[in-house]
Motif scaffolding. Structure first.
Motif, PDB file in Angstrom:
ATOM      1  N   VAL A  67       0.860  -1.187   0.000  1.00 52.37           N
ATOM      2  CA  VAL A  67       0.000   0.000   0.000  1.00 52.37           C
ATOM      3  C   VAL A  67       0.897   1.238   0.000  1.00 52.37           C
ATOM      4  O   VAL A  67       1.618   1.491   0.966  1.00 52.37           O
ATOM      5  CB  VAL A  67      -0.933   0.012   1.221  1.00 52.37           C
ATOM      6  N   CYS A  68       0.858   1.999  -1.090  1.00 52.96           N
ATOM      7  CA  CYS A  68       1.637   3.231  -1.202  1.00 52.96           C
ATOM      8  C   CYS A  68       0.745   4.398  -0.800  1.00 52.96           C
ATOM      9  O   CYS A  68      -0.255   4.665  -1.488  1.00 52.96           O
ATOM     10  CB  CYS A  68       2.145   3.399  -2.630  1.00 52.96           C
ATOM     11  N   TRP A  69       1.118   5.104   0.265  1.00 51.67           N
ATOM     12  CA  TRP A  69       0.264   6.179   0.813  1.00 51.67           C
ATOM     13  C   TRP A  69       1.065   6.943   1.845  1.00 51.67           C
ATOM     14  O   TRP A  69       1.798   6.315   2.611  1.00 51.67           O
ATOM     15  CB  TRP A  69      -0.969   5.540   1.489  1.00 51.67           C
ATOM     16  N   PRO A  70       0.987   8.247   2.011  1.00 51.94           N
ATOM     17  CA  PRO A  70       0.140   9.229   1.331  1.00 51.94           C
ATOM     18  C   PRO A  70       0.789   9.853   0.088  1.00 51.94           C
ATOM     19  O   PRO A  70       0.354  10.918  -0.348  1.00 51.94           O
ATOM     20  CB  PRO A  70      -0.068  10.277   2.422  1.00 51.94           C
ATOM     21  N   TRP A  71       1.838   9.203  -0.416  1.00 51.32           N
ATOM     22  CA  TRP A  71       2.314   9.575  -1.744  1.00 51.32           C
ATOM     23  C   TRP A  71       2.839   8.322  -2.425  1.00 51.32           C
ATOM     24  O   TRP A  71       3.116   7.307  -1.790  1.00 51.32           O
ATOM     25  CB  TRP A  71       3.377  10.676  -1.701  1.00 51.32           C
ATOM     26  N   HIS A  94       7.419   5.824  -1.982  1.00 52.47           N
ATOM     27  CA  HIS A  94       6.088   5.215  -1.848  1.00 52.47           C
ATOM     28  C   HIS A  94       5.427   5.498  -0.504  1.00 52.47           C
ATOM     29  O   HIS A  94       4.544   4.754  -0.066  1.00 52.47           O
ATOM     30  CB  HIS A  94       6.144   3.712  -2.097  1.00 52.47           C
ATOM     31  N   GLY A  95       5.836   6.578   0.170  1.00 56.50           N
ATOM     32  CA  GLY A  95       5.087   7.020   1.336  1.00 56.50           C
ATOM     33  C   GLY A  95       5.489   6.371   2.638  1.00 56.50           C
ATOM     34  O   GLY A  95       6.575   5.811   2.780  1.00 56.50           O
ATOM     35  N   LEU A  96       4.564   6.438   3.603  1.00 62.54           N
ATOM     36  CA  LEU A  96       4.855   6.062   4.989  1.00 62.54           C
ATOM     37  C   LEU A  96       4.073   4.842   5.466  1.00 62.54           C
ATOM     38  O   LEU A  96       4.412   4.261   6.491  1.00 62.54           O
ATOM     39  CB  LEU A  96       4.523   7.245   5.909  1.00 62.54           C
ATOM     40  N   GLN A 164      -1.493   7.896  -4.232  1.00 59.94           N
ATOM     41  CA  GLN A 164      -1.543   6.577  -3.608  1.00 59.94           C
ATOM     42  C   GLN A 164      -1.621   5.499  -4.667  1.00 59.94           C
ATOM     43  O   GLN A 164      -1.947   5.776  -5.831  1.00 59.94           O
ATOM     44  CB  GLN A 164      -2.740   6.472  -2.665  1.00 59.94           C
ATOM     45  N   ALA A 165      -1.341   4.270  -4.244  1.00 54.58           N
ATOM     46  CA  ALA A 165      -1.483   3.141  -5.167  1.00 54.58           C
ATOM     47  C   ALA A 165      -1.584   1.840  -4.397  1.00 54.58           C
ATOM     48  O   ALA A 165      -0.993   1.689  -3.317  1.00 54.58           O
ATOM     49  CB  ALA A 165      -0.305   3.074  -6.143  1.00 54.58           C
ATOM     50  N   LEU A 166      -2.319   0.908  -4.964  1.00 51.18           N
ATOM     51  CA  LEU A 166      -2.295  -0.490  -4.558  1.00 51.18           C
ATOM     52  C   LEU A 166      -1.334  -1.168  -5.536  1.00 51.18           C
ATOM     53  O   LEU A 166      -1.672  -1.459  -6.676  1.00 51.18           O
ATOM     54  CB  LEU A 166      -3.702  -1.086  -4.620  1.00 51.18           C
ATOM     55  N   HIS A 167      -0.084  -1.343  -5.081  1.00 44.93           N
ATOM     56  CA  HIS A 167       1.079  -1.657  -5.923  1.00 44.93           C
ATOM     57  C   HIS A 167       1.123  -3.169  -6.203  1.00 44.93           C
ATOM     58  O   HIS A 167       1.983  -3.889  -5.701  1.00 44.93           O
ATOM     59  CB  HIS A 167       2.336  -1.196  -5.186  1.00 44.93           C
ATOM     60  N   SER A 168       0.190  -3.650  -7.024  1.00 46.93           N
ATOM     61  CA  SER A 168      -0.027  -5.099  -7.161  1.00 46.93           C
ATOM     62  C   SER A 168       1.010  -5.763  -8.061  1.00 46.93           C
ATOM     63  O   SER A 168       1.212  -5.346  -9.205  1.00 46.93           O
ATOM     64  CB  SER A 168      -1.426  -5.345  -7.732  1.00 46.93           C
ATOM     65  N   ASN A 273      -3.845   6.658  -7.786  1.00 45.20           N
ATOM     66  CA  ASN A 273      -4.227   8.065  -7.930  1.00 45.20           C
ATOM     67  C   ASN A 273      -2.923   8.851  -7.998  1.00 45.20           C
ATOM     68  O   ASN A 273      -2.373   9.257  -6.961  1.00 45.20           O
ATOM     69  CB  ASN A 273      -5.064   8.551  -6.754  1.00 45.20           C
ATOM     70  N   VAL A 274      -2.414   9.018  -9.212  1.00 43.61           N
ATOM     71  CA  VAL A 274      -1.119   9.675  -9.402  1.00 43.61           C
ATOM     72  C   VAL A 274      -1.198  10.666 -10.556  1.00 43.61           C
ATOM     73  O   VAL A 274      -2.188  10.731 -11.285  1.00 43.61           O
ATOM     74  CB  VAL A 274       0.007   8.646  -9.667  1.00 43.61           C
TER      75      VAL A 274
END
Length: 298
Positions: A67-71, A94-96, A164-168, A273-274
């Motif tokens: 899970v990539c979030w909040p960036w 890929h965020g925190l 964000q992204a669901l980095h599948s 969402n990029v």
């Protein structure tokens, strides 16, 4: 009605749950609420787990769905509104969220599916150098399809902008034989050529390193794998961008958690969402990023 078994497991330094039914098996880590693997009984895996994966606290696993979030990606490549949310100097890729332990809220059967829900309490004002109050939850539904919904609700008094992204990571028999359908005619950002905007001609096939941001994506993309006689379908909501990535030979050799030939057996399509598709959450606003992963024969 399917019956489910849940077993708590330790993989390296990571606490995990293995969930099995008569139809499928799912492995999830508490760190990042990250799905590590998923496959239907008697079939090749749908989600890819690197055979050289490193299970270490503070490091995202090369597998499944980080899970990539909040960036997403390199913060400096994000719009200024996303960059401005972070007040530190060293912004991890890929965020925190993907390297922190999430709280398991519950696992429960509902109709003919199993619902697994996680929350990241730190997102409510306690993430380092990211002083915003967002309720962040991930709902995983294990049924006929594998469904993931990442929900962000702004609990604060000022707007918050995220990418964000669901980095599948998807499993394929050989990426050189696979193709991605649904991208025909789309504009995309070619990150390997100075981030030029180009247009996709036909379905996407693979003959080298690939790292593209597709824009205005449709609700369904699919991976066609002729050797495994399989089509993997991705049905998304709350997203109109997708990242498609494969490291190919040189990049794979440089990754310590991927076999030198591991690139042949995986393909990332990241529901996202990029770029021009980032999310602005006004106070009280909610956004849900959703993907349903299924498969069918050709």
């Amino acid at each position: 009605m399917a019956t489910y078994q849940v077993v708590n497991e330790q993989h390296g330094e990571l606490n995990c749950w293995r969930i099995t039914s008569d139809r499928a098996e799912l492995l999830i880590a508490q760190q990042g609420a990250q799905i590590l693997s998923y496959q239907h009984v008697g079939e090749p895996p749908l989600l890819w787990l690197s055979d050289q994966a490193i299970f270490r606290q503070g490091k995202s696993v090369r597998a499944g769905v980080p899970v990539c979030w909040p960036w997403f990606g390199n913060l400096q490549r994000n719009p200024e509104a996303v960059q401005g949310m972070f007040h530190g100097t060293q912004a991890p890729a890929h965020g925190l969220a993907r390297t922190r332990d999430w709280k398991l809220l519950g696992i429960e059967e509902a109709a003919s599916a199993l619902r697994i829900e996680f929350e990241l309490p730190e997102a409510q004002g306690d993430l380092p150098h990211w002083p915003h109050d967002v309720e962040l939850k991930l709902l995983i539904v294990m049924g006929d399809a594998l469904e993931l919904t990442l929900t962000s609700r702004n609990r604060g008094n000022s707007s918050v902008t995220i990418s964000q992204a669901l980095h599948s990571y998807f499993a394929v028999s050989d990426v050189r034989e696979a193709r991605v359908e649904g991208v025909e005619g789309l504009d995309y950002i070619e990150t390997l050529a100075d981030w030029e905007q180009r247009q996709q001609q036909g379905a996407l096939t693979f003959a080298g390193e690939t790292d593209r941001i597709y824009l205005n994506t449709p609700g369904q993309l699919s991976i066609v794998d002729p050797h495994w006689n399989r089509r993997i379908t991705l049905n998304s909501r709350g997203s109109r961008s997708a990242v498609i990535w494969n490291p190919w030979t040189d990049r794979a050799q440089a990754l310590p958690d991927m076999a030198d030939d591991g690139w042949q057996r995986m393909l990332c399509i990241e529901t996202a969402n990029v770029w021009d598709d980032v999310v602005e959450l006004k106070p009280g606003a909610v956004h849900a990023l959703h993907v349903a992963i299924g498969s069918e024969g050709l």
